[in-house]
Scaffold this active site. Sequence first.
Site, PDB file in Angstrom:
ATOM      1  N   CYS A  47      50.197  66.664  50.576  1.00  0.00           N
ATOM      2  CA  CYS A  47      49.394  66.252  51.726  1.00  0.00           C
ATOM      3  C   CYS A  47      48.233  65.423  51.189  1.00  0.00           C
ATOM      4  CB  CYS A  47      48.872  67.487  52.456  1.00  0.00           C
ATOM      5  SG  CYS A  47      47.705  67.094  53.769  1.00  0.00           S
TER       6      CYS A  47
ATOM      7  N   GLU B 163      38.708  68.324  57.241  1.00  0.00           N
ATOM      8  CA  GLU B 163      38.196  67.342  58.210  1.00  0.00           C
ATOM      9  C   GLU B 163      36.848  67.804  58.792  1.00  0.00           C
ATOM     10  OE1 GLU B 163      39.722  64.330  59.758  1.00  0.00           O
ATOM     11  OE2 GLU B 163      41.303  64.275  58.238  1.00  0.00           O
TER      12      GLU B 163
ATOM     13  N   HIS C 204      45.319  65.052  52.038  1.00  0.00           N
ATOM     14  CA  HIS C 204      43.996  65.672  52.018  1.00  0.00           C
ATOM     15  C   HIS C 204      43.776  66.548  50.776  1.00  0.00           C
ATOM     16  CE1 HIS C 204      44.172  64.508  56.203  1.00  0.00           C
ATOM     17  NE2 HIS C 204      42.960  64.958  56.431  1.00  0.00           N
TER      18      HIS C 204
ATOM     19  N   ASP D 142      47.141  56.778  57.434  1.00  0.00           N
ATOM     20  CA  ASP D 142      47.110  58.246  57.367  1.00  0.00           C
ATOM     21  C   ASP D 142      46.705  58.783  58.727  1.00  0.00           C
ATOM     22  OD1 ASP D 142      47.299  60.739  55.835  1.00  0.00           O
ATOM     23  OD2 ASP D 142      45.173  60.933  56.286  1.00  0.00           O
ATOM     24  N   SER D 143      46.977  60.067  58.933  1.00  0.00           N
ATOM     25  CA  SER D 143      46.568  60.682  60.195  1.00  0.00           C
ATOM     26  C   SER D 143      45.047  60.799  60.282  1.00  0.00           C
ATOM     27  CB  SER D 143      47.211  62.062  60.317  1.00  0.00           C
ATOM     28  OG  SER D 143      46.869  62.831  59.185  1.00  0.00           O
TER      29      SER D 143
ATOM     30  N   CYS E 267      50.405  59.230  54.584  1.00  0.00           N
ATOM     31  CA  CYS E 267      50.517  60.569  55.165  1.00  0.00           C
ATOM     32  C   CYS E 267      51.890  61.182  54.856  1.00  0.00           C
ATOM     33  CB  CYS E 267      50.319  60.442  56.674  1.00  0.00           C
ATOM     34  SG  CYS E 267      50.439  61.992  57.557  1.00  0.00           S
TER      35      CYS E 267
HETATM   36  N1  DGL Z   1      47.574  63.501  56.041  1.00  0.00           N
HETATM   37  C1  DGL Z   1      48.601  64.422  56.406  1.00  0.00           C
HETATM   38  C2  DGL Z   1      49.626  64.597  55.317  1.00  0.00           C
HETATM   39  O1  DGL Z   1      49.537  63.990  54.253  1.00  0.00           O
HETATM   40  C3  DGL Z   1      48.112  65.773  56.769  1.00  0.00           C
HETATM   41  C4  DGL Z   1      47.101  65.863  57.815  1.00  0.00           C
HETATM   42  C5  DGL Z   1      47.652  66.149  59.166  1.00  0.00           C
HETATM   43  O2  DGL Z   1      48.133  67.263  59.454  1.00  0.00           O
HETATM   44  O3  DGL Z   1      47.559  65.227  59.932  1.00  0.00           O
HETATM   45  O4  DGL Z   1      50.537  65.344  55.521  1.00  0.00           O
END
Ligand code: DGL
Length: 283
Positions: free
Chosen positions: A203, A171, A205, A6-7, A69
């Site tokens: 997403c 975050e 998050h 993930d990011s 992600c």
């Molecule tokens: N984790 C990313 C997603 O599922 C979103 C967070 C980001 O913008 O990096 O899209």
Amino acid sequence: MIGIFDSGLGGLTVLKEIKKQLPDESYIYLGDTLHVPYGNRSDEAVYDLTRKACDFLFKRGCRLIILACNTATAKALRRLQQEYLPTISTVENNLNILGVIRPVAEFMAQKSSGRIGVIGTRGTVNSGAYVVELNNQKESPHYKVSPLNAGQAFKIEVFQQETPLLVPLIEEGWADSAEMDSILDKYLQALKEKAIDTLILGCTHYPLLIDKFRLKMSAKCFVPNPGEIVADSLKAYLVRHPEYSSSESESKVEYFVTDLSENFQTLAEQFLKEKIKINKIEI
Ligand code: DGL
């Protein structure tokens, strides 16, 4: 060993559900915290960063990677499968990369009576990846036999809303703030007006806010945790492809990030409800 990428922090929502469903597997989690958020980055940048992350995970011994992600799935998965995997996967090592958008779209198409809302980063929404995958369900045998759709013509309408402020606030540890509430109210208004019956949290998050989404949408709107859907789908995938199951005798989870802040450590442990050792690496 299965890699979960993930990011940033959000992919832990997917890892947590996967661990529940598949407790005997071993995992390596990688969060690209140095470059989060991915949501507003170009296709090229997301592709490059995700490819480097995959390189790292494959070198650590993963044979299957889940791009937890959504943004990376939307912007990089197809290109990784077409251009990158053929350069590193052989008959012997048999490497693979899967994303999160298709399993969620398949599941949600069966659960909706036709009006599906999608929220996600600007990158995910603009890519139209959910719209494409949901429309692909027209041909899916699962869609046709679902009790809601049996015998009916395909009738899915998709309403998208980009929600770019949510990831930075999460975050920062502001998930429970009054500011978050008022931003959510603004973002969800348009979807409420469309009378959606299912909401895709597009997403990783967003499941951290799932109680708020459920409270704010009408009781008639179904808001499942996409982590659970991805975990179910991975479990079924491993039954079909047992060659990707972990070979380690004891299951373990290793955590890596590209930038380790105190904030990340605290939020990750709060969410996982356990102390974890997080290693900082460069990719
Ligand atoms: N984790 C990313 C997603 O599922 C979103 C967070 C980001 O913008 O990096 O899209």
